[in-house]
Design a protein around this motif. Sequence first.
Motif, PDB file in Angstrom:
ATOM      1  N   ARG A   1      15.639 -31.285 102.378  1.00  0.00           N
ATOM      2  CA  ARG A   1      14.522 -30.468 102.832  1.00  0.00           C
ATOM      3  C   ARG A   1      15.034 -29.267 103.619  1.00  0.00           C
ATOM      4  O   ARG A   1      16.025 -29.345 104.333  1.00  0.00           O
ATOM      5  CB  ARG A   1      13.589 -31.268 103.730  1.00  0.00           C
ATOM      6  CG  ARG A   1      12.793 -32.285 102.986  1.00  0.00           C
ATOM      7  CD  ARG A   1      11.762 -32.860 103.885  1.00  0.00           C
ATOM      8  NE  ARG A   1      10.940 -33.805 103.141  1.00  0.00           N
ATOM      9  CZ  ARG A   1       9.979 -34.491 103.668  1.00  0.00           C
ATOM     10  NH1 ARG A   1       9.723 -34.385 104.954  1.00  0.00           N
ATOM     11  NH2 ARG A   1       9.274 -35.318 102.944  1.00  0.00           N
ATOM     12  N   THR A   2      14.329 -28.175 103.504  1.00  0.00           N
ATOM     13  CA  THR A   2      14.650 -26.969 104.253  1.00  0.00           C
ATOM     14  C   THR A   2      13.576 -26.765 105.308  1.00  0.00           C
ATOM     15  O   THR A   2      12.379 -26.778 104.992  1.00  0.00           O
ATOM     16  CB  THR A   2      14.704 -25.740 103.321  1.00  0.00           C
ATOM     17  OG1 THR A   2      15.658 -26.003 102.291  1.00  0.00           O
ATOM     18  CG2 THR A   2      15.098 -24.502 104.080  1.00  0.00           C
ATOM     19  N   VAL A   3      13.989 -26.570 106.541  1.00  0.00           N
ATOM     20  CA  VAL A   3      13.057 -26.380 107.648  1.00  0.00           C
ATOM     21  C   VAL A   3      13.195 -24.945 108.134  1.00  0.00           C
ATOM     22  O   VAL A   3      14.290 -24.487 108.451  1.00  0.00           O
ATOM     23  CB  VAL A   3      13.354 -27.366 108.804  1.00  0.00           C
ATOM     24  CG1 VAL A   3      12.404 -27.134 109.954  1.00  0.00           C
ATOM     25  CG2 VAL A   3      13.280 -28.784 108.300  1.00  0.00           C
ATOM     26  N   VAL A   4      12.066 -24.240 108.171  1.00  0.00           N
ATOM     27  CA  VAL A   4      12.051 -22.855 108.643  1.00  0.00           C
ATOM     28  C   VAL A   4      11.239 -22.812 109.921  1.00  0.00           C
ATOM     29  O   VAL A   4      10.096 -23.255 109.965  1.00  0.00           O
ATOM     30  CB  VAL A   4      11.435 -21.908 107.587  1.00  0.00           C
ATOM     31  CG1 VAL A   4      11.380 -20.497 108.115  1.00  0.00           C
ATOM     32  CG2 VAL A   4      12.217 -21.973 106.291  1.00  0.00           C
ATOM     33  N   THR A   5      11.849 -22.290 110.982  1.00  0.00           N
ATOM     34  CA  THR A   5      11.184 -22.187 112.268  1.00  0.00           C
ATOM     35  C   THR A   5      11.102 -20.719 112.644  1.00  0.00           C
ATOM     36  O   THR A   5      12.104 -20.002 112.589  1.00  0.00           O
ATOM     37  CB  THR A   5      11.977 -22.943 113.354  1.00  0.00           C
ATOM     38  OG1 THR A   5      12.193 -24.268 112.908  1.00  0.00           O
ATOM     39  CG2 THR A   5      11.231 -22.967 114.665  1.00  0.00           C
ATOM     40  N   GLN A   6       9.909 -20.264 113.041  1.00  0.00           N
ATOM     41  CA  GLN A   6       9.744 -18.886 113.495  1.00  0.00           C
ATOM     42  C   GLN A   6       9.237 -18.910 114.931  1.00  0.00           C
ATOM     43  O   GLN A   6       8.346 -19.674 115.274  1.00  0.00           O
ATOM     44  CB  GLN A   6       8.765 -18.126 112.619  1.00  0.00           C
ATOM     45  CG  GLN A   6       9.314 -17.809 111.266  1.00  0.00           C
ATOM     46  CD  GLN A   6       8.413 -16.883 110.485  1.00  0.00           C
ATOM     47  OE1 GLN A   6       7.246 -16.755 110.793  1.00  0.00           O
ATOM     48  NE2 GLN A   6       8.959 -16.243 109.481  1.00  0.00           N
TER      49      GLN A   6
END
Length: 120
Positions: A44-49
């Motif tokens: 899984r790829t987790v993107v945090t902004q």
Amino acid sequence: MKKLLMSAIAATLVASPMAVAAADAAPVQRERTVTTVKERPNGRTVVTQRTTVRNTGPQAWRVGQRFDRRHATNYRVVRDYRTYRLAAPGRGQYWARSGNDAILVRNNGTIVRVIQRSFR
């Protein structure tokens, strides 16, 4: 009609430097967005902004507020408080300087007292 037009032009010339000075005195806000991409072992790829807005204008400190030295201009701990005619801080308190203001802060970060324009 000519007098009305001339008075309007004169008023504009007088008011324009004041408007520019007010715009310069307004605090500047910066916006910064940080994007972090992490790949987990399960695929899984987790993107945090995260967006950060900072106000770089002078801070108006109030009693009961949390004191954060990152937002204080010209921050210093005042050890020679007698020189500036400040009362001795109580146990667990210290005097801090933010710009020209003297701020009495508890060790937990709560502001106890603010004396404006005590430094020159």
